[in-house]
Design a protein around this motif. Structure first.
Motif, PDB file in Angstrom:
ATOM      1  N   LEU A   1     106.608 -21.227 -43.191  1.00 37.31           N
ATOM      2  CA  LEU A   1     105.983 -22.673 -43.056  1.00 37.31           C
ATOM      3  C   LEU A   1     106.229 -23.234 -44.468  1.00 37.31           C
ATOM      4  O   LEU A   1     106.193 -24.532 -44.431  1.00 37.31           O
ATOM      5  N   ARG A   2     106.025 -22.319 -45.272  1.00 33.39           N
ATOM      6  CA  ARG A   2     106.136 -22.943 -46.804  1.00 33.39           C
ATOM      7  C   ARG A   2     107.376 -23.556 -46.953  1.00 33.39           C
ATOM      8  O   ARG A   2     107.767 -24.721 -47.686  1.00 33.39           O
ATOM      9  N   ASN A   3     108.742 -22.828 -46.578  1.00 41.46           N
ATOM     10  CA  ASN A   3     109.917 -23.366 -46.841  1.00 41.46           C
ATOM     11  C   ASN A   3     110.293 -24.291 -45.881  1.00 41.46           C
ATOM     12  O   ASN A   3     111.485 -24.963 -46.093  1.00 41.46           O
ATOM     13  N   GLY A   4     109.660 -24.728 -44.859  1.00 43.68           N
ATOM     14  CA  GLY A   4     109.956 -25.672 -43.724  1.00 43.68           C
ATOM     15  C   GLY A   4     110.795 -25.023 -42.761  1.00 43.68           C
ATOM     16  O   GLY A   4     111.561 -23.875 -42.873  1.00 43.68           O
ATOM     17  N   THR A   5     110.279 -25.381 -41.509  1.00 44.65           N
ATOM     18  CA  THR A   5     110.732 -24.867 -40.286  1.00 44.65           C
ATOM     19  C   THR A   5     111.930 -25.240 -39.949  1.00 44.65           C
ATOM     20  O   THR A   5     112.605 -26.397 -40.254  1.00 44.65           O
ATOM     21  N   PHE A   6     112.838 -24.816 -39.044  1.00 47.60           N
ATOM     22  CA  PHE A   6     113.991 -25.418 -38.294  1.00 47.60           C
ATOM     23  C   PHE A   6     113.965 -24.783 -36.674  1.00 47.60           C
ATOM     24  O   PHE A   6     113.206 -23.929 -36.435  1.00 47.60           O
ATOM     25  N   ASN A   7     114.853 -25.348 -36.141  1.00 49.16           N
ATOM     26  CA  ASN A   7     114.791 -25.167 -34.567  1.00 49.16           C
ATOM     27  C   ASN A   7     115.639 -24.262 -34.465  1.00 49.16           C
ATOM     28  O   ASN A   7     116.545 -23.689 -34.697  1.00 49.16           O
ATOM     29  N   ILE A   8     115.134 -23.387 -33.357  1.00 45.94           N
ATOM     30  CA  ILE A   8     115.843 -22.076 -32.678  1.00 45.94           C
ATOM     31  C   ILE A   8     116.124 -22.295 -31.255  1.00 45.94           C
ATOM     32  O   ILE A   8     115.501 -22.965 -30.553  1.00 45.94           O
ATOM     33  N   PHE A   9     116.943 -21.273 -30.813  1.00 51.45           N
ATOM     34  CA  PHE A   9     117.107 -21.483 -29.352  1.00 51.45           C
ATOM     35  C   PHE A   9     116.335 -20.170 -28.859  1.00 51.45           C
ATOM     36  O   PHE A   9     116.367 -18.913 -29.162  1.00 51.45           O
ATOM     37  N   GLN A  10     115.282 -20.652 -27.885  1.00 54.76           N
ATOM     38  CA  GLN A  10     114.549 -19.762 -27.143  1.00 54.76           C
ATOM     39  C   GLN A  10     115.464 -19.158 -25.754  1.00 54.76           C
ATOM     40  O   GLN A  10     115.718 -20.310 -24.968  1.00 54.76           O
ATOM     41  N   LEU A  11     115.573 -18.173 -25.663  1.00 54.18           N
ATOM     42  CA  LEU A  11     116.437 -17.545 -24.382  1.00 54.18           C
ATOM     43  C   LEU A  11     115.575 -16.754 -23.321  1.00 54.18           C
ATOM     44  O   LEU A  11     114.856 -16.093 -23.724  1.00 54.18           O
ATOM     45  N   ASP A  12     116.000 -17.247 -22.161  1.00 55.08           N
ATOM     46  CA  ASP A  12     115.408 -16.434 -21.161  1.00 55.08           C
ATOM     47  C   ASP A  12     116.234 -15.077 -20.683  1.00 55.08           C
ATOM     48  O   ASP A  12     117.049 -15.218 -20.050  1.00 55.08           O
ATOM     49  N   ALA A  13     116.194 -14.210 -21.798  1.00 55.87           N
ATOM     50  CA  ALA A  13     116.883 -13.077 -21.487  1.00 55.87           C
ATOM     51  C   ALA A  13     116.176 -11.766 -22.413  1.00 55.87           C
ATOM     52  O   ALA A  13     115.446 -12.280 -23.320  1.00 55.87           O
ATOM     53  N   THR A  14     116.564 -10.794 -22.337  1.00 54.32           N
ATOM     54  CA  THR A  14     116.134  -9.473 -23.113  1.00 54.32           C
ATOM     55  C   THR A  14     117.102  -8.776 -24.074  1.00 54.32           C
ATOM     56  O   THR A  14     118.291  -8.449 -23.494  1.00 54.32           O
ATOM     57  N   ALA A  15     116.914  -8.836 -25.275  1.00 48.78           N
ATOM     58  CA  ALA A  15     117.629  -8.455 -26.319  1.00 48.78           C
ATOM     59  C   ALA A  15     116.666  -7.309 -26.911  1.00 48.78           C
ATOM     60  O   ALA A  15     115.608  -7.339 -26.825  1.00 48.78           O
ATOM     61  N   TYR A  16     117.597  -6.466 -27.537  1.00 51.23           N
ATOM     62  CA  TYR A  16     116.877  -5.411 -28.464  1.00 51.23           C
ATOM     63  C   TYR A  16     117.226  -5.488 -29.972  1.00 51.23           C
ATOM     64  O   TYR A  16     118.401  -6.198 -30.208  1.00 51.23           O
ATOM     65  N   PRO A  17     116.679  -4.675 -30.844  1.00 50.91           N
ATOM     66  CA  PRO A  17     116.941  -4.602 -32.008  1.00 50.91           C
ATOM     67  C   PRO A  17     118.534  -4.659 -32.471  1.00 50.91           C
ATOM     68  O   PRO A  17     118.843  -5.165 -33.300  1.00 50.91           O
ATOM     69  N   GLY A  18     119.148  -3.741 -31.766  1.00 55.34           N
ATOM     70  CA  GLY A  18     120.643  -3.695 -31.992  1.00 55.34           C
ATOM     71  C   GLY A  18     121.406  -4.730 -32.050  1.00 55.34           C
ATOM     72  O   GLY A  18     122.368  -4.877 -32.180  1.00 55.34           O
ATOM     73  N   ASN A  19     120.847  -5.827 -30.867  1.00 56.58           N
ATOM     74  CA  ASN A  19     121.492  -7.034 -30.794  1.00 56.58           C
ATOM     75  C   ASN A  19     121.564  -8.041 -32.058  1.00 56.58           C
ATOM     76  O   ASN A  19     122.232  -8.897 -32.128  1.00 56.58           O
ATOM     77  N   SER A  20     120.479  -7.695 -33.063  1.00 53.76           N
ATOM     78  CA  SER A  20     120.413  -8.699 -34.091  1.00 53.76           C
ATOM     79  C   SER A  20     121.811  -8.809 -34.796  1.00 53.76           C
ATOM     80  O   SER A  20     122.392  -7.743 -35.203  1.00 53.76           O
ATOM     81  N   GLY A  21     121.958  -9.953 -35.070  1.00 49.83           N
ATOM     82  CA  GLY A  21     123.340 -10.371 -35.587  1.00 49.83           C
ATOM     83  C   GLY A  21     124.566 -10.838 -34.798  1.00 49.83           C
ATOM     84  O   GLY A  21     125.542 -11.021 -35.157  1.00 49.83           O
ATOM     85  N   GLY A  22     124.464 -10.357 -33.464  1.00 47.46           N
ATOM     86  CA  GLY A  22     125.316 -10.793 -32.436  1.00 47.46           C
ATOM     87  C   GLY A  22     125.570 -12.143 -32.246  1.00 47.46           C
ATOM     88  O   GLY A  22     124.625 -13.005 -32.348  1.00 47.46           O
TER      89      GLY A  22
END
Length: 255
Positions: free
Chosen positions: A184-205
């Motif tokens: 919040l201090r740095n200023g937010t930005f838009n993200i894509f919210q997905l109707d799907a299930t991902a797991y920690p190993g998916n991070s960066g994909g």
């Protein structure tokens, strides 16, 4: 009557052909994109196992640059720390381990850019993430659950259910995490919210167009859980992705 029947049959035939073509799009795209999706981890000869998977990444640019999440990178450590490595799939199907170095870690967008040693790999093509609309059908690829399912890329379809700010203020200031406050201090930005299930190993994909293979975002399973969902006692199974525009900005800084 005969003409009308023939016309209807023709329309049905065209519809079936179009449906078949649409279904064939993703399988062909997976084959094309797989060589660009890599394992990110650490290696130390005395560790067991010697290779520790930390997340997913994908090759971009000149074939020696790799994009992933900043939180996937190991924390700075001493001389005896495990080495940062990237594993690239060869034409034979085997994984080849490459030493890598971090060119930039951007905590604000939880993105990182690496340079791997060795010959160039197959670079994914970046698309225009500003064209993504709510309701779009996309797909993502990675190595879910830290490689428990094996080091074989797994692909999931995903609908963009919302394009929304990454960080929301909590109704109770006391429930804001350190990550949320920083966001919040740095200023937010838009993200894509997905109707799907991902797991920690998916991070960066990569989040990509299932027809063209163009990468439109980067899966993230940490930043958003600590910002947008900081007010929830039980975080949801919703997945998120950082829009690709922030990847382009990072690449521009290293041309």
């Amino acid at each position: 009557m005969i003409r009308r029947t023939f016309h209807v049959a023709g329309l049905v035939c065209l519809f079936l052909m179009a449906t078949s073509a649409a279904q064939a799009g993703l399988p062909d795209t997976i084959v094309k994109l797989k060589p660009s999706v890599v394992l990110i981890g650490t290696f130390k000869a005395t560790d067991s196992p010697r290779f520790q998977l930390r997340g997913t990444g994908f090759i971009v640019g000149n074939g020696q640059l790799v994009v992933t999440n900043a939180h996937v990178l190991p924390a700075p450590a001493g001389v005896d720390a495990p080495a940062l490595v990237v594993q690239v799939r060869q034409a034979s199907g085997e994984w080849q381990m490459r030493p890598a170095a971090s060119l930039e870690a951007n905590p604000a967008h939880d993105l990182a850019l690496l340079r791997m040693e060795g010959p160039p790999g197959t670079a994914a093509r970046l698309g225009d993430s500003s064209t993504v609309r709510e309701g779009a059908d996309l797909a993502f690829m990675g190595f879910p659950i830290g490689g428990v399912l094996g080091f074989s890329p797994v692909t999931h379809r995903a609908t963009v259910s919302s394009i929304t700010p990454a960080a929301l203020p909590s109704p109770s200031a006391g429930r804001l995490s350190e990550m949320a406050i920083r966001g919040l201090r740095n200023g937010t930005f838009n993200i894509f919210q997905l109707d799907a299930t991902a797991y920690p190993g998916n991070s960066g994909g990569p989040l990509f167009d299932p027809e063209t293979g163009d990468v439109l975002g980067v899966l993230n399973m940490v930043l958003i859980k600590g910002t947008r969902e900081s007010a929830l006692s039980q975080p949801s199974g919703i997945s998120y992705a950082i829009p690709g525009v922030h990847v382009r900005e990072m690449l521009d800084r290293h041309r």
